[in-house]
Design a protein around this motif. Structure first.
Motif, PDB file in Angstrom:
ATOM      1  N   PRO A 180      -1.944  11.272  -9.115  1.00 55.46           N
ATOM      2  CA  PRO A 180      -2.393  10.735  -7.824  1.00 55.46           C
ATOM      3  C   PRO A 180      -1.593   9.504  -7.443  1.00 55.46           C
ATOM      4  O   PRO A 180      -1.176   8.716  -8.302  1.00 55.46           O
ATOM      5  CB  PRO A 180      -3.861  10.394  -8.076  1.00 55.46           C
ATOM      6  N   GLY A 181      -1.361   9.361  -6.139  1.00 56.86           N
ATOM      7  CA  GLY A 181      -0.591   8.223  -5.665  1.00 56.86           C
ATOM      8  C   GLY A 181       0.904   8.447  -5.675  1.00 56.86           C
ATOM      9  O   GLY A 181       1.675   7.497  -5.495  1.00 56.86           O
ATOM     10  N   VAL A 217       1.889   1.031  -8.623  1.00 56.01           N
ATOM     11  CA  VAL A 217       1.491   1.279  -7.230  1.00 56.01           C
ATOM     12  C   VAL A 217       0.143   1.998  -7.175  1.00 56.01           C
ATOM     13  O   VAL A 217      -0.765   1.607  -6.442  1.00 56.01           O
ATOM     14  CB  VAL A 217       2.574   2.087  -6.492  1.00 56.01           C
ATOM     15  N   ALA A 218       0.008   3.064  -7.967  1.00 53.61           N
ATOM     16  CA  ALA A 218      -1.242   3.816  -7.968  1.00 53.61           C
ATOM     17  C   ALA A 218      -2.389   2.969  -8.509  1.00 53.61           C
ATOM     18  O   ALA A 218      -3.537   3.118  -8.068  1.00 53.61           O
ATOM     19  CB  ALA A 218      -1.081   5.091  -8.791  1.00 53.61           C
ATOM     20  N   ASP A 246       0.825  -1.209   0.000  1.00 49.89           N
ATOM     21  CA  ASP A 246       0.000   0.000   0.000  1.00 49.89           C
ATOM     22  C   ASP A 246       0.858   1.257   0.000  1.00 49.89           C
ATOM     23  O   ASP A 246       0.394   2.330  -0.377  1.00 49.89           O
ATOM     24  CB  ASP A 246      -0.913  -0.006   1.232  1.00 49.89           C
ATOM     25  N   GLY A 277      -4.110   1.250  -5.856  1.00 52.62           N
ATOM     26  CA  GLY A 277      -4.607   2.123  -4.795  1.00 52.62           C
ATOM     27  C   GLY A 277      -3.573   2.520  -3.776  1.00 52.62           C
ATOM     28  O   GLY A 277      -3.928   3.044  -2.709  1.00 52.62           O
ATOM     29  N   GLY A 278      -2.284   2.307  -4.074  1.00 51.46           N
ATOM     30  CA  GLY A 278      -1.227   2.611  -3.117  1.00 51.46           C
ATOM     31  C   GLY A 278      -0.611   3.982  -3.320  1.00 51.46           C
ATOM     32  O   GLY A 278      -1.005   4.754  -4.203  1.00 51.46           O
ATOM     33  N   LEU A 279       0.367   4.284  -2.482  1.00 57.11           N
ATOM     34  CA  LEU A 279       1.091   5.556  -2.511  1.00 57.11           C
ATOM     35  C   LEU A 279       2.574   5.288  -2.702  1.00 57.11           C
ATOM     36  O   LEU A 279       3.179   4.521  -1.948  1.00 57.11           O
ATOM     37  CB  LEU A 279       0.867   6.329  -1.208  1.00 57.11           C
ATOM     38  N   HIS A 302       5.237   3.935 -10.458  1.00 55.72           N
ATOM     39  CA  HIS A 302       4.074   4.703  -9.996  1.00 55.72           C
ATOM     40  C   HIS A 302       2.784   4.166 -10.597  1.00 55.72           C
ATOM     41  O   HIS A 302       1.763   4.043  -9.905  1.00 55.72           O
ATOM     42  CB  HIS A 302       4.248   6.186 -10.340  1.00 55.72           C
TER      43      HIS A 302
END
Length: 337
Positions: A191-192, A160-161, A133, A164-166, A157
């Motif tokens: 985003p993310g 990960v995004a 996450d 739904g992660g950061l 990215h």
């Protein structure tokens, strides 16, 4: 169980207590900080007298946006990026894991694990999975200088995004490699992604305790809320505004010259440089512990690592006199004297 605190560079007081000498007489090469601080701009009296008004933060954010090239976001000033690392557990959903590309700055894994987050210390970007996450990449890395391309980080990215992660990219040492930084792309259209930047390392003002975070507004707002009001002092905001809108060519040239001098000293001592970034070099030696202690006995502090006893990190010396002092000490220590 709380993990023990990490012993970072810069511990001159502790070193002088053990090995003697006045702290001010030691040569501190244990940090990755510009040894020649930038000249301070004028700070008006009101910056000291009043709580930091919004106009000071707005000016610093605009200056940072120009400096980092972040046309899609206004960087948020924070009291050193360590303060934001403390908030990272809030960004991991219950039952999800975090990944930290390692070895790297140890506070990431320590803070997350102390908050009860499961952390995977991974060797490369391909080890990131949908279970993560939160993913942390230090780029350029501390202490080995490992550098991932912007394209590789953008691919990470997306992965990960997409789950739904950061993705947190720590660019504390990115000032000397602007072409590789991802900060200019961070913002609401990414985003993310959350990018950390250090102010004190490049400008040689680590005592100011100032950094910036760059990302989409909802995430940056959570960081700002977590830090509380007046997190960064008025003088710090004023100094940042002045220096980040000034010409930094001379600072970059000075760092380049100091790094070249350090590499020359290390090579002359027969030390194998295996990595580094603009503000430090990493050496690999079987007798690294003996070299570290020998330098301490000569009141020179470098950075050892508990997870790799063969490594020593050397920061930049401020001038040619200090270069000569290091060279003489290394000659004695490596000769067994």
């Amino acid at each position: 169980m709380t993990a023990p605190r990490i012993v970072h560079g810069g511990g001159i007081a502790a070193a002088s207590q053990r090995f003697g000498g006045r702290p001010e007489d030691w040569l501190d090469l244990s940090t990755g900080i510009n040894p020649n601080p930038a000249a301070l701009p004028e700070v008006d009296v009101a910056a000291w007298h009043r709580l930091p008004d919004r106009h000071r933060q707005d000016a610093a954010r605009a200056a940072a946006a120009g400096y980092y090239g972040t046309s899609g976001a206004l960087p948020l000033p924070v009291p050193g990026t360590q303060s934001v690392i403390q908030l990272l557990p809030r960004f991991v959903a219950a039952g999800r894991r975090a990944a930290v590309v390692s070895p790297t700055y140890g506070e990431y894994a320590r803070v997350l694990e102390n908050a009860g987050v499961a952390v995977d210390r991974i060797a490369g970007l391909n080890a990131v999975s949908d279970a993560h996450d939160l993913v942390v990449v230090v780029n350029p890395n501390n202490p080995d200088g490992r550098l991932f391309s912007r394209e590789a980080l953008l691919d990470l990215h997306r992965r990960v995004a997409g789950s739904g992660g950061l993705l947190v990219v720590d660019e504390a040492f990115g000032d000397m490699r602007p072409e590789a930084t991802i900060a200019p792309l961070a913002g609401d259209n990414m985003p993310g992604l959350l990018v950390f930047r250090s102010f004190g390392k490049f400008f040689g003002l680590a005592g100011l305790r100032l950094g910036f975070v760059i990302g989409e507004a909802p995430v940056v707002d959570r960081v700002e809320d977590g830090l509380g009001p007046w997190a960064v002092s008025g003088p710090a905001l004023t100094i940042a505004t002045g220096l980040m809108t000034a010409d930094t060519t001379a600072i970059r040239r000075s760092i380049d010259a100091r790094k070249a001098a350090l590499e020359s000293v290390l090579a002359g001592a027969g030390l194998d440089i295996v990595g580094g970034a603009g503000l430090f070099a990493l050496v690999d030696r079987a007798d690294a512990p003996a070299i570290h202690e020998g330098l301490c006995r000569r009141h020179i502090l470098v950075r050892p690592f508990d997870y790799n006893a063969r490594w020593l990190r050397f920061g930049l010396a401020p001038d040619a006199t200090s270069d000569a002092r290091l060279a003489a000490a290394l000659a004695e220590v490596t000769a067994g004297r």
